[in-house]
Design a protein around this motif. Structure first.
Motif, PDB file in Angstrom:
ATOM      1  N   ASP A  49       0.857  -1.182   0.000  1.00  0.00           N
ATOM      2  CA  ASP A  49       0.000   0.000   0.000  1.00  0.00           C
ATOM      3  C   ASP A  49       0.895   1.235   0.000  1.00  0.00           C
ATOM      4  O   ASP A  49       1.431   1.633   1.033  1.00  0.00           O
ATOM      5  CB  ASP A  49      -0.915  -0.007   1.223  1.00  0.00           C
ATOM      6  N   ARG A  51      -0.082   4.240  -1.252  1.00  0.00           N
ATOM      7  CA  ARG A  51      -0.906   5.424  -1.524  1.00  0.00           C
ATOM      8  C   ARG A  51      -0.374   6.677  -0.839  1.00  0.00           C
ATOM      9  O   ARG A  51      -0.361   7.749  -1.436  1.00  0.00           O
ATOM     10  CB  ARG A  51      -2.355   5.165  -1.125  1.00  0.00           C
ATOM     11  N   ALA A  65      -3.665   4.080 -18.047  1.00  0.00           N
ATOM     12  CA  ALA A  65      -4.721   3.211 -17.531  1.00  0.00           C
ATOM     13  C   ALA A  65      -5.495   2.597 -18.686  1.00  0.00           C
ATOM     14  O   ALA A  65      -5.880   3.296 -19.622  1.00  0.00           O
ATOM     15  CB  ALA A  65      -5.667   4.010 -16.639  1.00  0.00           C
ATOM     16  N   THR A  72      -6.190  -3.004 -12.449  1.00  0.00           N
ATOM     17  CA  THR A  72      -5.813  -1.646 -12.048  1.00  0.00           C
ATOM     18  C   THR A  72      -6.692  -0.715 -12.871  1.00  0.00           C
ATOM     19  O   THR A  72      -6.429  -0.480 -14.044  1.00  0.00           O
ATOM     20  CB  THR A  72      -4.318  -1.379 -12.325  1.00  0.00           C
ATOM     21  N   THR A  73      -7.721  -0.215 -12.260  1.00  0.00           N
ATOM     22  CA  THR A  73      -8.780   0.485 -12.983  1.00  0.00           C
ATOM     23  C   THR A  73      -8.418   1.930 -13.311  1.00  0.00           C
ATOM     24  O   THR A  73      -7.455   2.486 -12.768  1.00  0.00           O
ATOM     25  CB  THR A  73     -10.068   0.481 -12.149  1.00  0.00           C
ATOM     26  N   ASP A  76      -8.241   3.897 -10.292  1.00  0.00           N
ATOM     27  CA  ASP A  76      -6.930   3.820  -9.633  1.00  0.00           C
ATOM     28  C   ASP A  76      -5.971   4.835 -10.252  1.00  0.00           C
ATOM     29  O   ASP A  76      -5.223   5.512  -9.547  1.00  0.00           O
ATOM     30  CB  ASP A  76      -6.336   2.411  -9.754  1.00  0.00           C
ATOM     31  N   GLY A  77      -5.991   4.926 -11.567  1.00  0.00           N
ATOM     32  CA  GLY A  77      -5.147   5.902 -12.255  1.00  0.00           C
ATOM     33  C   GLY A  77      -5.509   7.326 -11.875  1.00  0.00           C
ATOM     34  O   GLY A  77      -4.637   8.175 -11.679  1.00  0.00           O
ATOM     35  N   GLN A  78      -6.799   7.601 -11.753  1.00  0.00           N
ATOM     36  CA  GLN A  78      -7.249   8.932 -11.356  1.00  0.00           C
ATOM     37  C   GLN A  78      -6.805   9.252  -9.932  1.00  0.00           C
ATOM     38  O   GLN A  78      -6.412  10.384  -9.636  1.00  0.00           O
ATOM     39  CB  GLN A  78      -8.769   9.029 -11.489  1.00  0.00           C
ATOM     40  N   PHE A  79      -6.841   8.264  -9.063  1.00  0.00           N
ATOM     41  CA  PHE A  79      -6.368   8.453  -7.694  1.00  0.00           C
ATOM     42  C   PHE A  79      -4.882   8.812  -7.697  1.00  0.00           C
ATOM     43  O   PHE A  79      -4.447   9.739  -7.009  1.00  0.00           O
ATOM     44  CB  PHE A  79      -6.605   7.187  -6.861  1.00  0.00           C
ATOM     45  N   MET A  80      -4.103   8.064  -8.483  1.00  0.00           N
ATOM     46  CA  MET A  80      -2.670   8.340  -8.560  1.00  0.00           C
ATOM     47  C   MET A  80      -2.414   9.730  -9.124  1.00  0.00           C
ATOM     48  O   MET A  80      -1.567  10.468  -8.617  1.00  0.00           O
ATOM     49  CB  MET A  80      -1.963   7.273  -9.402  1.00  0.00           C
ATOM     50  N   HIS A  96      -5.388  -4.827 -19.022  1.00  0.00           N
ATOM     51  CA  HIS A  96      -4.268  -4.643 -18.100  1.00  0.00           C
ATOM     52  C   HIS A  96      -2.914  -4.483 -18.797  1.00  0.00           C
ATOM     53  O   HIS A  96      -2.083  -3.696 -18.361  1.00  0.00           O
ATOM     54  CB  HIS A  96      -4.218  -5.821 -17.123  1.00  0.00           C
TER      55      HIS A  96
END
Length: 116
Positions: A49, A51, A65, A72-73, A76-80, A96
């Motif tokens: 983890d 994050r 993404a 890895t959605t 997830d890319g937007q979060f990163m 993927h």
């Protein structure tokens, strides 16, 4: 068993149907490894983890993404992207392993990022 189901997580159905030789090679490569090694890798990834560390990244970052990636959605890319200042997110119509499924789109995204 792992190798026979991996393609469905790594690629879209149209890619699987139209590229049987690629799927066979990647499945064979995965099947050549030990099940224990694969399981250990999956366990390590599940426990990793990072994050909180993302916001410490201070260099240019390209996040790619796959729009159809169940692993890895895009979320997830937007979060990163939100966590890494100045990062860039590119979505590719793939699953993927987007560099294999959509190599031209992947390479274009990387080339544009490097040239920017």
């Amino acid at each position: 068993p792992i190798a026979s189901t991996a393609a469905g997580r790594w690629f879209t159905d149209p890619f699987i149907q139209s590229n049987p030789a690629v799927i066979e090679k990647l499945s064979n490569d995965l099947g050549a490894g030990s099940p224990e090694g694969y399981a250990s890798c999956c366990e390590a990834l599940a426990k990793a983890d990072v994050r909180e560390q993302l916001k410490q990244i201070s260099i240019p970052v390209l996040i790619i993404a796959g729009q159809q990636d169940p692993v890895t959605t895009v979320a997830d890319g937007q979060f990163m992207q939100a966590a890494i200042a100045g990062s860039q997110l590119v979505e590719i119509n793939a699953s993927h392993i987007s560099n294999v499924e959509q190599p031209q789109a992947f390479n274009q995204a990387v080339a544009e990022f490097i040239q920017a």
